[in-house]
Design a protein around this motif. Structure first.
Motif, PDB file in Angstrom:
ATOM      1  N   VAL A   1       1.447   7.532   5.436  1.00 39.69           N
ATOM      2  CA  VAL A   1       0.664   7.630   4.200  1.00 39.69           C
ATOM      3  C   VAL A   1      -0.583   8.488   4.418  1.00 39.69           C
ATOM      4  CG1 VAL A   1      -0.561   6.348   2.407  1.00 39.69           C
ATOM      5  CG2 VAL A   1       1.508   5.387   3.441  1.00 39.69           C
ATOM      6  N   LEU A   2      -1.244   8.286   5.562  1.00 40.04           N
ATOM      7  CA  LEU A   2      -2.479   9.009   5.850  1.00 40.04           C
ATOM      8  C   LEU A   2      -2.213  10.433   6.323  1.00 40.04           C
ATOM      9  CD1 LEU A   2      -4.442   6.198   7.737  1.00 40.04           C
ATOM     10  CD2 LEU A   2      -4.608   6.827   5.316  1.00 40.04           C
ATOM     11  N   GLY A   3      -1.036  10.666   6.913  1.00 40.02           N
ATOM     12  CA  GLY A   3      -0.726  11.996   7.411  1.00 40.02           C
ATOM     13  C   GLY A   3      -1.463  12.361   8.676  1.00 40.02           C
ATOM     14  N   VAL A   4      -1.908  11.354   9.430  1.00 39.56           N
ATOM     15  CA  VAL A   4      -2.596  11.580  10.699  1.00 39.56           C
ATOM     16  C   VAL A   4      -2.027  10.641  11.756  1.00 39.56           C
ATOM     17  CG1 VAL A   4      -4.752  12.424   9.704  1.00 39.56           C
ATOM     18  CG2 VAL A   4      -4.448   9.977  10.072  1.00 39.56           C
TER      19      VAL A   4
ATOM     20  N   ILE B   1       0.840  -1.208   0.000  1.00 38.27           N
ATOM     21  CA  ILE B   1       0.000   0.000   0.000  1.00 38.27           C
ATOM     22  C   ILE B   1       0.869   1.249   0.000  1.00 38.27           C
ATOM     23  CG2 ILE B   1      -1.650   1.347   1.371  1.00 38.27           C
ATOM     24  CD1 ILE B   1      -2.768  -1.397   2.344  1.00 38.27           C
ATOM     25  N   ARG B   2       1.897   1.244   0.816  1.00 37.41           N
ATOM     26  CA  ARG B   2       2.801   2.410   0.885  1.00 37.41           C
ATOM     27  C   ARG B   2       3.458   2.657  -0.486  1.00 37.41           C
ATOM     28  NH1 ARG B   2       5.333   1.138   5.382  1.00 37.41           N
ATOM     29  NH2 ARG B   2       4.154   2.576   6.712  1.00 37.41           N
ATOM     30  N   ARG B   3       3.906   1.598  -1.119  1.00 40.47           N
ATOM     31  CA  ARG B   3       4.533   1.736  -2.439  1.00 40.47           C
ATOM     32  C   ARG B   3       3.514   2.179  -3.484  1.00 40.47           C
ATOM     33  NH1 ARG B   3       7.300  -3.588  -4.416  1.00 40.47           N
ATOM     34  NH2 ARG B   3       8.406  -3.206  -2.456  1.00 40.47           N
ATOM     35  N   PHE B   4       2.301   1.631  -3.387  1.00 39.79           N
ATOM     36  CA  PHE B   4       1.230   1.951  -4.334  1.00 39.79           C
ATOM     37  C   PHE B   4       0.914   3.446  -4.321  1.00 39.79           C
ATOM     38  CE2 PHE B   4      -3.367   2.697  -4.788  1.00 39.79           C
ATOM     39  CZ  PHE B   4      -3.600   2.223  -6.065  1.00 39.79           C
ATOM     40  N   VAL B   5       0.697   4.004  -3.128  1.00 41.09           N
ATOM     41  CA  VAL B   5       0.366   5.428  -3.027  1.00 41.09           C
ATOM     42  C   VAL B   5       1.567   6.294  -3.421  1.00 41.09           C
ATOM     43  CG1 VAL B   5      -0.434   7.262  -1.499  1.00 41.09           C
ATOM     44  CG2 VAL B   5      -1.346   4.950  -1.230  1.00 41.09           C
ATOM     45  N   HIS B   6       2.752   5.927  -2.967  1.00 40.31           N
ATOM     46  CA  HIS B   6       3.958   6.703  -3.287  1.00 40.31           C
ATOM     47  C   HIS B   6       4.163   6.799  -4.791  1.00 40.31           C
ATOM     48  CE1 HIS B   6       8.264   7.747  -3.577  1.00 40.31           C
ATOM     49  NE2 HIS B   6       8.060   8.378  -2.423  1.00 40.31           N
ATOM     50  N   ASN B   7       3.786   5.747  -5.512  1.00 35.05           N
ATOM     51  CA  ASN B   7       3.981   5.723  -6.961  1.00 35.05           C
ATOM     52  C   ASN B   7       2.842   6.376  -7.734  1.00 35.05           C
ATOM     53  OD1 ASN B   7       6.398   4.412  -6.589  1.00 35.05           O
ATOM     54  ND2 ASN B   7       5.594   2.370  -7.027  1.00 35.05           N
ATOM     55  N   GLY B   8       1.886   6.984  -7.017  1.00 39.76           N
ATOM     56  CA  GLY B   8       0.832   7.716  -7.710  1.00 39.76           C
ATOM     57  C   GLY B   8      -0.567   7.181  -7.520  1.00 39.76           C
TER      58      GLY B   8
ATOM     59  N   GLY C   1       4.235  11.028  -1.577  1.00 35.71           N
ATOM     60  CA  GLY C   1       4.923  10.750  -2.832  1.00 35.71           C
ATOM     61  C   GLY C   1       4.153  11.378  -3.981  1.00 35.71           C
ATOM     62  N   SER C   2       3.839  10.559  -4.972  1.00 37.70           N
ATOM     63  CA  SER C   2       3.078  11.050  -6.119  1.00 37.70           C
ATOM     64  C   SER C   2       1.586  10.802  -5.979  1.00 37.70           C
ATOM     65  CB  SER C   2       3.584  10.363  -7.401  1.00 37.70           C
ATOM     66  OG  SER C   2       4.961  10.610  -7.603  1.00 37.70           O
ATOM     67  N   GLY C   3       1.169  10.174  -4.862  1.00 36.22           N
ATOM     68  CA  GLY C   3      -0.233   9.826  -4.685  1.00 36.22           C
ATOM     69  C   GLY C   3      -0.909  10.607  -3.579  1.00 36.22           C
ATOM     70  N   LYS C   4      -2.187  10.300  -3.357  1.00 33.19           N
ATOM     71  CA  LYS C   4      -2.990  10.974  -2.342  1.00 33.19           C
ATOM     72  C   LYS C   4      -3.758   9.950  -1.516  1.00 33.19           C
ATOM     73  CE  LYS C   4      -3.694  15.258  -4.946  1.00 33.19           C
ATOM     74  NZ  LYS C   4      -4.719  16.172  -5.535  1.00 33.19           N
ATOM     75  N   ALA C   5      -3.989  10.311  -0.257  1.00 35.63           N
ATOM     76  CA  ALA C   5      -4.741   9.437   0.642  1.00 35.63           C
ATOM     77  C   ALA C   5      -5.775  10.252   1.393  1.00 35.63           C
ATOM     78  CB  ALA C   5      -3.794   8.755   1.632  1.00 35.63           C
ATOM     79  N   ILE C   6      -7.002   9.735   1.430  1.00 37.02           N
ATOM     80  CA  ILE C   6      -8.069  10.338   2.229  1.00 37.02           C
ATOM     81  C   ILE C   6      -8.372   9.408   3.388  1.00 37.02           C
ATOM     82  CG2 ILE C   6     -10.575  10.618   2.241  1.00 37.02           C
ATOM     83  CD1 ILE C   6     -10.468  12.377  -0.018  1.00 37.02           C
ATOM     84  N   TYR C   7      -8.537  10.008   4.558  1.00 30.67           N
ATOM     85  CA  TYR C   7      -8.879   9.229   5.751  1.00 30.67           C
ATOM     86  C   TYR C   7     -10.151   9.792   6.369  1.00 30.67           C
ATOM     87  CZ  TYR C   7      -8.939   7.503  10.514  1.00 30.67           C
ATOM     88  OH  TYR C   7      -9.349   6.942  11.698  1.00 30.67           O
ATOM     89  N   CYS C   8     -11.071   8.891   6.757  1.00 33.86           N
ATOM     90  CA  CYS C   8     -12.294   9.261   7.460  1.00 33.86           C
ATOM     91  C   CYS C   8     -12.279   8.605   8.828  1.00 33.86           C
ATOM     92  CB  CYS C   8     -13.532   8.834   6.673  1.00 33.86           C
ATOM     93  SG  CYS C   8     -15.097   9.227   7.496  1.00 33.86           S
TER      94      CYS C   8
END
Length: 421
Positions: free
Chosen positions: A267-270, A233-240, A348-355
């Motif tokens: 990844v989530l930034g929280v 997951i970390r690699r997936f988001v980092h790569n876009g 990285g090159s991706g984005k993550a939303i957390y609820c």
């Protein structure tokens, strides 16, 4: 259960190598583990409809089964129609219901399986055989458009066995629909198919091996994420890639013990602080969202929520606790917010939303339309329609889309609902 099945198969196949081994109630969405090599076909008799259709259950199972051939290309699968309202009566449902349910299986690249309870004489019911004949005629007409097809990968909803087990005890349920351990994943499926998103539901093993074939992933309250899942997951988001995570995702270790922080905190930034002990919480929408039709109000979300603080993420919506700390029932919202409710983070090159709330679990149990709209707004914020493999416009939620491929060909199946949808 898996060990028992393998022991039996080894003993029997040693005596008769070509034996047909049938094992009931295993390797479907309630047991999200990839079948062992000696299992060549998986079938599940989904929850009986009582009345009307049970197409929603067919879709949930089908979008899970459709991912198994990604790592087991030799496996086939199906779901079983029941001819009556239950397994213990002799009613006859509408032919249109059978056709519609089988259309889901075919559109999801599966097989049909018509079944019924025979009379004590053993003779088939002529009226039922007539209905099944109509279904098979329709299936035969569709075969050129479904044979040797595979689903197009777009959005993946992780259905990890570890997270199911983490929500134990799995208390016996009075009906067949999934028990609370499955509500979050089932709610994610429900929200996305009603939003016409091309979504599949891989288990942990399939997910780890195919994650980079998708563009977006959904972690619907998945408390335990193993090391392989976290790494991918970390690699997936980092790569876009884009990620949506909710509630207690990644807050327990492999032994089901509470962790000090999210396993995907970077990844989530929280940062994870604690879990509430309340029956609900609120997401505060300050201004009406015209695009998704989300009203400006404190939107109740059933279930406890996570208390978090941002590190690198930005807050999109505030989380509001129940009025005066009331922990049971359905109290109104408090005056002041408690912290972030929905956040967005660039990694990285991706984005993550957390609820912080269990948005998807609440949608499954409450069926409140605004919860679906919030989910689709969150997805749109990190994965807009123009980036997806397929988009439907001006389409009611009573239509479900399946998008498939066969070599250079593409097939769009629109499954129309009635009755219970």
């Amino acid at each position: 259960m898996d060990a028992c099945a393998e022991k039996l198969w080894r003993a029997l196949s040693a005596i008769k190598p070509d034996i047909a081994f049938l094992y009931n109630h295993a390797w479907h969405t309630r047991h999200p583990v990839t079948p062992p090599p000696y299992i060549m076909h998986v079938c599940w008799d989904t929850p009986v409809p009582q009345e009307g259709l049970y197409a929603w259950n067919f879709s949930f199972e089908a979008r899970y089964y459709a991912t198994l051939p990604d790592i087991r290309p030799d496996i086939t699968w199906s779901c079983q129609n029941v001819s009556s309202h239950d397994w213990v009566d002799y009613e006859l449902r509408e032919t249109e219901s059978f056709i519609q349910e089988c259309a889901i299986l075919l559109a999801a690249c599966g097989r049909t399986y018509l079944a019924h309870n025979p009379y004590p004489s053993g003779n088939p019911l002529p009226a039922l055989m007539e209905a099944f004949g109509a279904v098979n005629t329709r299936t035969r007409a569709l075969e050129p458009f479904v044979e040797n097809c595979t689903p197009v990968k777009d959005v993946a909803i992780l259905h990890a066995e570890d997270s199911v087990w983490s929500k134990a005890p799995l208390l016996p349920h009075t009906s067949w629909p999934p028990s609370p351990a499955y509500h979050s994943v089932a709610g994610a499926h429900k929200a996305l198919i009603e939003g016409h998103v091309q979504a599949l539901i891989p288990n942990s093993e399939v997910f780890v091996n195919t994650i980079h074939d998708y563009s977006a992933i959904v972690l619907a309250d998945q408390p335990i994420l193993n090391e392989h899942e976290v790494e991918q997951i970390r690699r997936f988001v980092h790569n876009g890639g884009t990620l949506i995570a909710t509630s207690a995702t990644g807050t327990k270790d492999a032994g089901n013990n509470p962790s000090s922080d999210f396993s995907l905190a970077d990844v989530l930034g929280v940062q994870y602080l604690a879990s509430s002990d309340t029956a609900n919480g609120y997401l505060r929408v300050a201004r009406r969202n015209e695009e998704y039709g989300i009203p400006a109000m404190d939107i109740p979300v059933a279930g406890p929520y996570a208390r978090v603080k941002t590190t690198t993420a930005e807050t999109m919506l505030e989380l509001v606790p129940p009025y005066e700390g009331i922990r049971t029932g359905t109290p109104p919202s408090a005056v002041s917010s408690e912290g972030p409710g929905v956040t967005i983070n660039v990694y990285g090159s991706g984005k993550a939303i957390y609820c912080a709330a269990d948005l998807f679990g609440a949608y499954y149990t409450q069926n409140t339309p605004v919860l679906r709209k919030l989910a689709l707004w969150m997805l749109g914020a990190v994965y807009p329609g123009e980036s997806r493999t397929i988009v439907l416009e001006d389409t009611p939620i009573t239509v479900e889309v399946f998008y498939n491929q066969r070599d250079s060909e593409r097939f769009v199946h629109l499954i129309n609902y009635s009755g219970d949808r």
